[in-house]
Scaffold this motif. Structure first.
Motif, short mmCIF file in Angstrom:
data_model
loop_
_atom_site.label_atom_id
_atom_site.label_comp_id
_atom_site.label_asym_id
_atom_site.label_seq_id
_atom_site.Cartn_x
_atom_site.Cartn_y
_atom_site.Cartn_z
N GLY A 308 -22.56 -38.35 -44.79
CA GLY A 308 -21.27 -38.40 -45.47
C GLY A 308 -20.78 -39.79 -45.83
N LYS A 309 -21.58 -40.82 -45.54
CA LYS A 309 -21.15 -42.19 -45.81
C LYS A 309 -22.08 -42.82 -46.84
CE LYS A 309 -19.58 -46.08 -42.97
NZ LYS A 309 -19.50 -46.59 -41.60
N LYS A 310 -21.49 -43.62 -47.76
CA LYS A 310 -22.31 -44.23 -48.81
C LYS A 310 -23.03 -45.48 -48.29
CE LYS A 310 -20.07 -42.84 -53.10
NZ LYS A 310 -19.20 -43.28 -54.18
N TYR A 311 -24.34 -45.49 -48.54
CA TYR A 311 -25.15 -46.66 -48.20
C TYR A 311 -25.89 -47.12 -49.44
CZ TYR A 311 -24.62 -45.57 -43.21
OH TYR A 311 -24.12 -45.35 -41.96
N LEU A 312 -26.38 -48.37 -49.41
CA LEU A 312 -27.24 -48.86 -50.49
C LEU A 312 -28.57 -49.25 -49.87
CD1 LEU A 312 -24.61 -51.06 -52.35
CD2 LEU A 312 -25.44 -48.79 -53.04
N GLN A 313 -29.64 -48.81 -50.52
CA GLN A 313 -30.97 -49.10 -49.99
C GLN A 313 -31.40 -50.50 -50.43
OE1 GLN A 313 -34.01 -46.28 -51.06
NE2 GLN A 313 -35.47 -47.16 -49.59
N ILE A 314 -31.76 -51.33 -49.46
CA ILE A 314 -32.14 -52.71 -49.79
C ILE A 314 -33.57 -53.03 -49.35
CG2 ILE A 314 -29.76 -53.56 -49.72
CD1 ILE A 314 -30.55 -54.82 -46.95
N GLY A 315 -34.26 -52.04 -48.79
CA GLY A 315 -35.64 -52.25 -48.35
C GLY A 315 -36.28 -50.90 -48.12
N GLU A 316 -37.51 -50.91 -47.65
CA GLU A 316 -38.25 -49.64 -47.56
C GLU A 316 -37.51 -48.60 -46.71
OE1 GLU A 316 -42.35 -50.03 -46.43
OE2 GLU A 316 -42.54 -47.85 -46.37
N ASN A 317 -37.08 -49.00 -45.53
CA ASN A 317 -36.29 -48.08 -44.70
C ASN A 317 -35.08 -48.86 -44.19
OD1 ASN A 317 -35.57 -45.76 -43.31
ND2 ASN A 317 -36.82 -46.27 -41.52
N GLU A 318 -34.42 -49.50 -45.14
CA GLU A 318 -33.35 -50.43 -44.80
C GLU A 318 -32.15 -50.17 -45.70
OE1 GLU A 318 -33.49 -55.20 -43.75
OE2 GLU A 318 -34.74 -54.42 -45.33
N TYR A 319 -30.98 -49.95 -45.09
CA TYR A 319 -29.79 -49.64 -45.85
C TYR A 319 -28.62 -50.47 -45.31
CZ TYR A 319 -32.52 -45.56 -47.20
OH TYR A 319 -33.50 -44.75 -47.69
N VAL A 320 -27.67 -50.76 -46.20
CA VAL A 320 -26.41 -51.36 -45.73
C VAL A 320 -25.26 -50.45 -46.17
CG1 VAL A 320 -27.17 -53.77 -45.70
CG2 VAL A 320 -26.20 -52.81 -47.81
N VAL A 321 -24.15 -50.51 -45.46
CA VAL A 321 -22.98 -49.71 -45.85
C VAL A 321 -22.51 -50.21 -47.22
CG1 VAL A 321 -20.61 -49.10 -45.25
CG2 VAL A 321 -22.36 -49.28 -43.45
N ALA A 322 -22.34 -49.27 -48.17
CA ALA A 322 -22.05 -49.64 -49.57
C ALA A 322 -20.81 -50.51 -49.72
CB ALA A 322 -21.92 -48.37 -50.41
N SER A 323 -19.81 -50.27 -48.91
CA SER A 323 -18.55 -51.01 -49.03
C SER A 323 -18.74 -52.53 -48.87
CB SER A 323 -17.56 -50.49 -48.00
OG SER A 323 -16.46 -51.34 -47.91
#
Ligand SMILES: [Zn+2]
Length: 386
Positions: A308-323
């Motif tokens: 339910g939370k927006k993330y952005l993918q920055i690597g193969e299995n790596e995400y940061v919180v979109a905000s």
């Protein structure tokens, strides 16, 4: 090219002439050495904001579009106001990106930001800006010098400032006369505008110059030096207009209005983290990777909703919180000052109650108070949003 050669020749000469500054006044001696360090550097040239933004796929928010053209009272600029940003750690690049994004919320805009590495011209100086109050804004070109943290970089930055300003004087056929002490002339400090014209109360760049043993008089003498040198250089030819970007390229007005909130679309490509960020895996579990600090550039592949939370993918299995990258719009319920990373108030802008401000990531604690980041190095007290 020719200018560069001349600068070198004269820089060598300065060592011989230096003793004339050697009067019984420490500050003058110090300042003379700033100017002599300055003169050893070549000019960085101008970077035009709209071009810089194009290469990064960021929208140019044209200041002088449509109903917002500030026409000079005499048709052309009468002089130049020299400012200083009062924002430690913010480069010309940081300031340019920030002002492009937020001028409509801050009610503040200038013609250029200058530091040791760049002169970024924000818009054509053919129209006025919002830099020093109602009286000065339709008279003068306004240039902001950014803070540097070493003496050498400071000298480089004033060198760029002086050369750029001298070029503008030639372009608009303005004779350099120091107005800082008298209120009469063409080269003004923001402080002098406050003292002699009113409509504003800032005192920059005096305090910042003083930290380096420098003054507006010293800056004026550096500017005059380049103005004279450029006059000698170009006595047979006129300075071509495109030297300082007389006309910004055609940026159609419709461009600036068509996309009301481009930042909120899922961003892809190189993006800057505006808030320190942990990385998470595809299930939303925090990884053991080190905290990525605000200002880090990451390459975003796609947006993904995890639990339910927006993330952005920055690597193969790596995400940061979109905000942390796209931010969240919040409405100010109080007028708000802007603070730096150490909690010191920046004096060049106040955000007004009722405006919508984009904040990034969660609240952070600076000196016991809670703030929201509105840029990598600017913060607004969280209480102003309640
Ligand atoms: Zn100022």
């Amino acid at each position: 090219m020719k200018i560069k050669k001349l600068i070198t020749t004269i820089a060598i000469g300065v060592g011989l002439v230096a003793p004339i500054f050697n009067v019984n006044h420490t500050q003058v001696v110090e300042a003379a050495s700033i100017n002599s360090i300055a003169k050893q550097n070549s000019y960085v040239g101008e970077t035009f904001l709209y071009q810089m933004l194009q290469t990064q796929n960021i929208k140019y928010n044209k200041f002088y579009a449509k109903g917002n053209k500030i026409k000079y009272r005499k048709g052309t600029p009468e002089g130049i106001v020299i400012h200083e940003t009062a924002t430690p750690g913010a480069s010309a690049y940081n300031e340019a990106i920030y002002f492009n994004r937020e001028w409509m919320n801050m009610y503040s805009y200038v013609h250029a930001f200058v530091d040791s590495k760049q002169v970024i011209q924000m818009m054509t100086p053919n129209y006025g800006v919002w830099g020093a109050g109602a009286i000065a804004n339709n008279r003068f070109i306004q240039i902001e010098l950014c803070r540097e943290n070493t003496r050498n970089k400071f000298a480089k930055s004033v060198n760029n400032d002086a050369i750029y300003a001298a070029k503008l004087l030639h372009r608009y056929d303005i004779t350099p006369v120091n107005a800082s002490n008298t209120g009469k002339g063409t080269i003004w400090s923001h402080h002098a505008v406050s003292r002699f014209l009113g409509g504003t109360n800032h005192t920059d760049p005096d305090g910042y110059f003083q930290k380096w043993g420098y003054s507006m008089n010293d800056f004026f003498s550096l500017l005059k030096y380049y103005y004279d040198m450029q006059a000698a250089e170009t006595s047979n030819t006129t300075v071509p207009d495109n030297n300082v970007g007389t006309s910004d390229p055609v940026v159609s007005d419709s461009n600036t209005d068509s996309d009301p909130d481009p930042v909120s679309q899922a961003p892809t490509g190189n993006k800057t983290l505006m808030h320190d960020a942990y990385t998470y895996d595809a299930q939303g579990n925090r990884t053991t990777a080190a905290l990525k600090t605000a200002g880090t550039v990451v390459t975003v592949a796609q947006e993904k909703v995890i639990n339910g939370k927006k993330y952005l993918q920055i690597g193969e299995n790596e995400y940061v919180v979109a905000s942390n990258i796209v931010g969240t719009k919040r409405i100010l319920t109080h007028n708000a000052y802007i603070y730096d990373t150490t909690g010191i108030r920046s004096d060049n802008a106040k955000l007004l109650r009722g405006t919508s401000v984009r904040t990034y990531g969660g609240r952070i604690n600076i000196g016991g108070k809670m703030y929201y980041p509105i840029d990598t190095n600017r913060f607004v007290k969280a209480a102003n949003f309640k």
